[in-house]
Design a protein around this motif. Structure first.
Motif, PDB file in Angstrom:
ATOM      1  N   VAL A  49       0.857  -1.188   0.000  1.00 37.26           N
ATOM      2  CA  VAL A  49       0.000   0.000   0.000  1.00 37.26           C
ATOM      3  C   VAL A  49       0.888   1.232   0.000  1.00 37.26           C
ATOM      4  O   VAL A  49       2.080   1.162   0.318  1.00 37.26           O
ATOM      5  CB  VAL A  49      -0.944   0.020   1.227  1.00 37.26           C
ATOM      6  CG1 VAL A  49      -1.920  -1.136   1.172  1.00 37.26           C
ATOM      7  CG2 VAL A  49      -0.167  -0.006   2.515  1.00 37.26           C
ATOM      8  N   ASN A  50       0.301   2.367  -0.368  1.00 40.94           N
ATOM      9  CA  ASN A  50       1.043   3.620  -0.347  1.00 40.94           C
ATOM     10  C   ASN A  50       1.017   4.225   1.050  1.00 40.94           C
ATOM     11  O   ASN A  50      -0.032   4.259   1.702  1.00 40.94           O
ATOM     12  CB  ASN A  50       0.442   4.629  -1.332  1.00 40.94           C
ATOM     13  CG  ASN A  50       0.704   4.246  -2.755  1.00 40.94           C
ATOM     14  OD1 ASN A  50       1.685   3.571  -3.047  1.00 40.94           O
ATOM     15  ND2 ASN A  50      -0.170   4.651  -3.649  1.00 40.94           N
ATOM     16  N   CYS A  51       2.153   4.715   1.497  1.00 43.96           N
ATOM     17  CA  CYS A  51       2.227   5.450   2.751  1.00 43.96           C
ATOM     18  C   CYS A  51       1.434   6.749   2.577  1.00 43.96           C
ATOM     19  O   CYS A  51       1.608   7.447   1.579  1.00 43.96           O
ATOM     20  CB  CYS A  51       3.681   5.763   3.097  1.00 43.96           C
ATOM     21  SG  CYS A  51       3.883   6.897   4.483  1.00 43.96           S
ATOM     22  N   PRO A  52       0.551   7.111   3.514  1.00 46.57           N
ATOM     23  CA  PRO A  52      -0.230   8.332   3.349  1.00 46.57           C
ATOM     24  C   PRO A  52       0.615   9.603   3.406  1.00 46.57           C
ATOM     25  O   PRO A  52       0.196  10.649   2.927  1.00 46.57           O
ATOM     26  CB  PRO A  52      -1.226   8.308   4.497  1.00 46.57           C
ATOM     27  CG  PRO A  52      -0.842   7.192   5.370  1.00 46.57           C
ATOM     28  CD  PRO A  52       0.174   6.357   4.684  1.00 46.57           C
ATOM     29  N   ALA A  53       1.791   9.529   3.957  1.00 51.60           N
ATOM     30  CA  ALA A  53       2.624  10.725   4.088  1.00 51.60           C
ATOM     31  C   ALA A  53       3.557  10.927   2.903  1.00 51.60           C
ATOM     32  O   ALA A  53       3.627  12.016   2.340  1.00 51.60           O
ATOM     33  CB  ALA A  53       3.436  10.651   5.375  1.00 51.60           C
ATOM     34  N   CYS A  54       4.278   9.874   2.501  1.00 55.87           N
ATOM     35  CA  CYS A  54       5.306  10.053   1.463  1.00 55.87           C
ATOM     36  C   CYS A  54       5.012   9.281   0.182  1.00 55.87           C
ATOM     37  O   CYS A  54       5.788   9.341  -0.759  1.00 55.87           O
ATOM     38  CB  CYS A  54       6.676   9.661   2.004  1.00 55.87           C
ATOM     39  SG  CYS A  54       6.834   7.901   2.379  1.00 55.87           S
ATOM     40  N   ARG A  55       3.918   8.525   0.138  1.00 50.23           N
ATOM     41  CA  ARG A  55       3.497   7.774  -1.043  1.00 50.23           C
ATOM     42  C   ARG A  55       4.443   6.646  -1.442  1.00 50.23           C
ATOM     43  O   ARG A  55       4.429   6.183  -2.561  1.00 50.23           O
ATOM     44  CB  ARG A  55       3.290   8.697  -2.241  1.00 50.23           C
ATOM     45  CG  ARG A  55       2.408   9.865  -1.989  1.00 50.23           C
ATOM     46  CD  ARG A  55       0.977   9.466  -2.050  1.00 50.23           C
ATOM     47  NE  ARG A  55       0.138  10.665  -1.976  1.00 50.23           N
ATOM     48  CZ  ARG A  55      -0.926  10.744  -1.223  1.00 50.23           C
ATOM     49  NH1 ARG A  55      -1.295   9.733  -0.495  1.00 50.23           N
ATOM     50  NH2 ARG A  55      -1.647  11.835  -1.194  1.00 50.23           N
ATOM     51  N   THR A  56       5.288   6.206  -0.521  1.00 49.82           N
ATOM     52  CA  THR A  56       6.185   5.084  -0.769  1.00 49.82           C
ATOM     53  C   THR A  56       5.407   3.785  -0.571  1.00 49.82           C
ATOM     54  O   THR A  56       4.552   3.694   0.302  1.00 49.82           O
ATOM     55  CB  THR A  56       7.372   5.122   0.213  1.00 49.82           C
ATOM     56  OG1 THR A  56       8.025   6.366   0.090  1.00 49.82           O
ATOM     57  CG2 THR A  56       8.347   4.003  -0.045  1.00 49.82           C
ATOM     58  N   LYS A  57       5.697   2.779  -1.377  1.00 47.10           N
ATOM     59  CA  LYS A  57       5.052   1.472  -1.218  1.00 47.10           C
ATOM     60  C   LYS A  57       5.599   0.801   0.038  1.00 47.10           C
ATOM     61  O   LYS A  57       6.807   0.650   0.198  1.00 47.10           O
ATOM     62  CB  LYS A  57       5.330   0.587  -2.426  1.00 47.10           C
ATOM     63  CG  LYS A  57       4.739   1.086  -3.708  1.00 47.10           C
ATOM     64  CD  LYS A  57       3.309   0.710  -3.793  1.00 47.10           C
ATOM     65  CE  LYS A  57       2.771   1.086  -5.175  1.00 47.10           C
ATOM     66  NZ  LYS A  57       1.356   0.929  -5.250  1.00 47.10           N
ATOM     67  N   ILE A  58       4.674   0.437   0.931  1.00 49.03           N
ATOM     68  CA  ILE A  58       5.058  -0.275   2.156  1.00 49.03           C
ATOM     69  C   ILE A  58       4.110  -1.457   2.338  1.00 49.03           C
ATOM     70  O   ILE A  58       3.057  -1.532   1.715  1.00 49.03           O
ATOM     71  CB  ILE A  58       5.024   0.642   3.403  1.00 49.03           C
ATOM     72  CG1 ILE A  58       3.612   1.195   3.636  1.00 49.03           C
ATOM     73  CG2 ILE A  58       6.027   1.758   3.285  1.00 49.03           C
ATOM     74  CD1 ILE A  58       3.466   1.952   4.931  1.00 49.03           C
ATOM     75  N   SER A  59       4.479  -2.353   3.220  1.00 46.49           N
ATOM     76  CA  SER A  59       3.653  -3.507   3.520  1.00 46.49           C
ATOM     77  C   SER A  59       2.405  -3.066   4.272  1.00 46.49           C
ATOM     78  O   SER A  59       2.430  -2.133   5.067  1.00 46.49           O
ATOM     79  CB  SER A  59       4.444  -4.492   4.382  1.00 46.49           C
ATOM     80  OG  SER A  59       3.585  -5.495   4.880  1.00 46.49           O
ATOM     81  N   SER A  60       1.311  -3.749   4.018  1.00 46.18           N
ATOM     82  CA  SER A  60       0.071  -3.420   4.726  1.00 46.18           C
ATOM     83  C   SER A  60       0.161  -3.796   6.205  1.00 46.18           C
ATOM     84  O   SER A  60      -0.614  -3.295   7.019  1.00 46.18           O
ATOM     85  CB  SER A  60      -1.107  -4.134   4.072  1.00 46.18           C
ATOM     86  OG  SER A  60      -0.922  -5.537   4.144  1.00 46.18           O
ATOM     87  N   LYS A  67       2.404  19.758   5.816  1.00 41.58           N
ATOM     88  CA  LYS A  67       3.237  20.528   4.899  1.00 41.58           C
ATOM     89  C   LYS A  67       3.354  19.820   3.551  1.00 41.58           C
ATOM     90  O   LYS A  67       3.294  20.462   2.500  1.00 41.58           O
ATOM     91  CB  LYS A  67       4.615  20.733   5.520  1.00 41.58           C
ATOM     92  CG  LYS A  67       5.501  21.666   4.758  1.00 41.58           C
ATOM     93  CD  LYS A  67       6.789  21.908   5.503  1.00 41.58           C
ATOM     94  CE  LYS A  67       7.663  22.894   4.770  1.00 41.58           C
ATOM     95  NZ  LYS A  67       8.910  23.162   5.488  1.00 41.58           N
ATOM     96  N   ARG A  68       3.488  18.507   3.568  1.00 36.76           N
ATOM     97  CA  ARG A  68       3.576  17.739   2.323  1.00 36.76           C
ATOM     98  C   ARG A  68       2.273  17.812   1.537  1.00 36.76           C
ATOM     99  O   ARG A  68       2.285  17.969   0.313  1.00 36.76           O
ATOM    100  CB  ARG A  68       3.921  16.285   2.613  1.00 36.76           C
ATOM    101  CG  ARG A  68       5.351  16.075   2.978  1.00 36.76           C
ATOM    102  CD  ARG A  68       5.627  14.626   3.248  1.00 36.76           C
ATOM    103  NE  ARG A  68       7.011  14.446   3.634  1.00 36.76           N
ATOM    104  CZ  ARG A  68       7.444  13.468   4.391  1.00 36.76           C
ATOM    105  NH1 ARG A  68       6.597  12.559   4.835  1.00 36.76           N
ATOM    106  NH2 ARG A  68       8.715  13.368   4.708  1.00 36.76           N
TER     107      ARG A  68
END
Length: 124
Positions: free
Chosen positions: A4-15, A43-44
């Protein structure tokens, strides 16, 4: 387990991951909320929204120029040939109007986003 995408940085991480390895954003609802993390996340989001609105304003300016350049060309050729010039009957007037209107709407949206960002920022 899915990516899934991290809500902060949009990096793919494990659920199943509780913390993003890149930005340290915690998805655990029981975790203690770090004020610096909230500030960074807001800020992002603000930066991303303003970037998108700036790109849309460039599109609006391009639409305006798509109408203005042919009008200018027809105006110059009309002067050179001595023909009467009716600028308000040219199709470019519509493109200029639409582009200018979109540009104004986008600028108002940018001001609203800026205002809401300043209002929702936690105190330093």
């Amino acid at each position: 387990m899915a990516l899934v995408n991290c809500p902060a940085c949009r990096t793919k991480i494990s659920s199943l991951a509780k913390v993003c390895p890149k930005c340290q954003y915690s998805r655990d609802p029981n975790a203690e909320v770090d004020e610096e993390q909230v500030r960074l996340f807001q800020k992002r989001l603000f930066r991303d929204r303003m970037y998108k609105l700036r790109m849309f304003s460039y599109v609006a300016m391009t639409i305006t120029m798509i109408g203005a350049l042919p009008m200018l060309w027809d105006y110059i050729t009309g002067i050179e040939s001595g023909e009467p010039i009716e600028m308000l009957e040219h199709w470019g007037v519509y493109a200029i109007s639409v582009g200018f209107f979109l540009y104004l709407v986008i600028r108002v949206l940018m001001a609203l986003v800026r205002r809401s960002y300043r209002a929702n920022m936690p105190p330093v």
